[in-house]
Design a protein around this motif. Structure first.
Motif, PDB file in Angstrom:
ATOM      1  N   LEU A   3       0.837  -1.194   0.000  1.00 27.65           N
ATOM      2  CA  LEU A   3       0.000   0.000   0.000  1.00 27.65           C
ATOM      3  C   LEU A   3       0.877   1.252   0.000  1.00 27.65           C
ATOM      4  N   PRO A   4       0.320   2.387  -0.457  1.00 28.86           N
ATOM      5  CA  PRO A   4       1.072   3.635  -0.336  1.00 28.86           C
ATOM      6  C   PRO A   4       1.198   4.024   1.142  1.00 28.86           C
ATOM      7  N   ILE A   5       2.264   4.706   1.478  1.00 31.13           N
ATOM      8  CA  ILE A   5       2.474   5.126   2.860  1.00 31.13           C
ATOM      9  C   ILE A   5       1.994   6.568   3.040  1.00 31.13           C
ATOM     10  N   ILE A   6       1.174   6.727   4.060  1.00 27.52           N
ATOM     11  CA  ILE A   6       0.585   8.042   4.348  1.00 27.52           C
ATOM     12  C   ILE A   6       1.683   8.959   4.896  1.00 27.52           C
ATOM     13  N   VAL A   7       1.761  10.163   4.387  1.00 27.95           N
ATOM     14  CA  VAL A   7       2.834  11.056   4.806  1.00 27.95           C
ATOM     15  C   VAL A   7       2.379  12.156   5.764  1.00 27.95           C
ATOM     16  N   TYR A   8       3.390  12.712   6.385  1.00 29.08           N
ATOM     17  CA  TYR A   8       3.265  13.815   7.338  1.00 29.08           C
ATOM     18  C   TYR A   8       2.248  14.852   6.848  1.00 29.08           C
ATOM     19  N   GLY A   9       1.379  15.256   7.748  1.00 34.49           N
ATOM     20  CA  GLY A   9       0.367  16.253   7.399  1.00 34.49           C
ATOM     21  C   GLY A   9      -1.016  15.643   7.265  1.00 34.49           C
ATOM     22  N   SER A  10      -1.066  14.320   7.075  1.00 37.47           N
ATOM     23  CA  SER A  10      -2.360  13.660   6.949  1.00 37.47           C
ATOM     24  C   SER A  10      -2.992  13.465   8.336  1.00 37.47           C
ATOM     25  N   PRO A  11      -4.297  13.751   8.457  1.00 35.95           N
ATOM     26  CA  PRO A  11      -4.955  13.655   9.772  1.00 35.95           C
ATOM     27  C   PRO A  11      -4.860  12.275  10.425  1.00 35.95           C
ATOM     28  N   VAL A  12      -4.803  11.209   9.630  1.00 35.89           N
ATOM     29  CA  VAL A  12      -4.784   9.856  10.224  1.00 35.89           C
ATOM     30  C   VAL A  12      -3.510   9.641  11.063  1.00 35.89           C
ATOM     31  N   LEU A  13      -2.436  10.339  10.717  1.00 29.30           N
ATOM     32  CA  LEU A  13      -1.195  10.213  11.492  1.00 29.30           C
ATOM     33  C   LEU A  13      -1.260  10.978  12.814  1.00 29.30           C
ATOM     34  N   ARG A  14      -2.293  11.779  12.972  1.00 33.70           N
ATOM     35  CA  ARG A  14      -2.478  12.578  14.188  1.00 33.70           C
ATOM     36  C   ARG A  14      -3.478  11.942  15.154  1.00 33.70           C
ATOM     37  N   LYS A  15      -4.182  10.918  14.655  1.00 26.31           N
ATOM     38  CA  LYS A  15      -5.219  10.275  15.469  1.00 26.31           C
ATOM     39  C   LYS A  15      -4.619   9.354  16.515  1.00 26.31           C
ATOM     40  N   GLU A  16      -5.280   9.266  17.657  1.00 27.43           N
ATOM     41  CA  GLU A  16      -4.869   8.262  18.631  1.00 27.43           C
ATOM     42  C   GLU A  16      -5.479   6.929  18.196  1.00 27.43           C
ATOM     43  N   ALA A  17      -4.635   5.912  18.096  1.00 22.45           N
ATOM     44  CA  ALA A  17      -5.104   4.612  17.613  1.00 22.45           C
ATOM     45  C   ALA A  17      -5.904   3.899  18.703  1.00 22.45           C
ATOM     46  N   THR A  18      -6.784   2.994  18.270  1.00 22.96           N
ATOM     47  CA  THR A  18      -7.610   2.270  19.232  1.00 22.96           C
ATOM     48  C   THR A  18      -7.179   0.804  19.318  1.00 22.96           C
TER      49      THR A  18
END
Ligand code: ZN
Length: 182
Positions: A3-18
């Motif tokens: 899969l492509p890797i999500i980069v800095y600035g994307s909201p998903v990288l800021r979410k607290e994982a569950t």
């Protein structure tokens, strides 16, 4: 699957994982995808948020780094619902990078050892001490589960100096040998 890797600035990288349960849909495929995507991008660790899934899961394989550095026995491992119960040892700097922050490497100080509780790919519980390179990778990936990257550990001055580069990354204007997603 790669899969492509999500980069800095994307909201998903800021979410607290569950945390996840054993019956989480397609879990074994997700784990395989994490490894494949990580190896394809020549990384040594990858957290689920980096492929767009804000769940408490990351994989590591320190082989590449151990070859370049200590020569210690590499650690390949899946961490589900991990909890670092103790950070200890020496404060150690290392020039770190992140597949979600391509083209930037900075010295980051981390503890040399961690004691971590986690579940493996079969949901067997472990509490293990890791030292050296695996401990570094674990701390880096663990941060991703709290919506953090190593950029958050940089000084305000350093962040200011990197502002342009970070903006380019967040808009996809960066050269990578793997696919990225903004
Ligand atoms: Zn990272």
């Amino acid at each position: 699957m790669i899969l492509p890797i999500i980069v800095y600035g994307s909201p998903v990288l800021r979410k607290e994982a569950t945390n996840i349960e054993k019956d989480y849909p397609d879990l074994q495929n997700i784990i395989a995808t994490l490894f494949e995507t990580m190896y394809h991008a020549k990384g040594v660790g990858l957290a689920a948020p980096q492929i767009g899934l804000p769940i408490c899961l990351f994989v590591i394989d320190s082989e590449k780094m151990e070859e370049e550095n200590s020569g210690a026995i590499p650690v390949k491992c899946v961490f589900i619902n991990p909890e670092i119960v103790e950070f200890f040892g020496e404060d150690t700097p290392y020039n770190e990078g992140c597949l979600s922050v391509p083209g930037i490497n900075e010295d980051i100080v981390r503890k040399s050892s961690v004691k971590i509780w986690y579940q493996d790919e079969n949901f067997v519980e472990h509490e293990t001490i890791f030292t050296g390179m695996p401990a570094r990778i674990i701390q880096h990936e663990y941060d991703h589960l709290f919506g953090k990257t190593f950029v958050d550990k940089l000084s305000p001055l350093k962040k200011t100096l990197l502002k342009g580069k970070l903006r380019d990354i967040s808009t996809g204007r960066v050269e990578t040998k793997y696919k990225i997603k903004v």
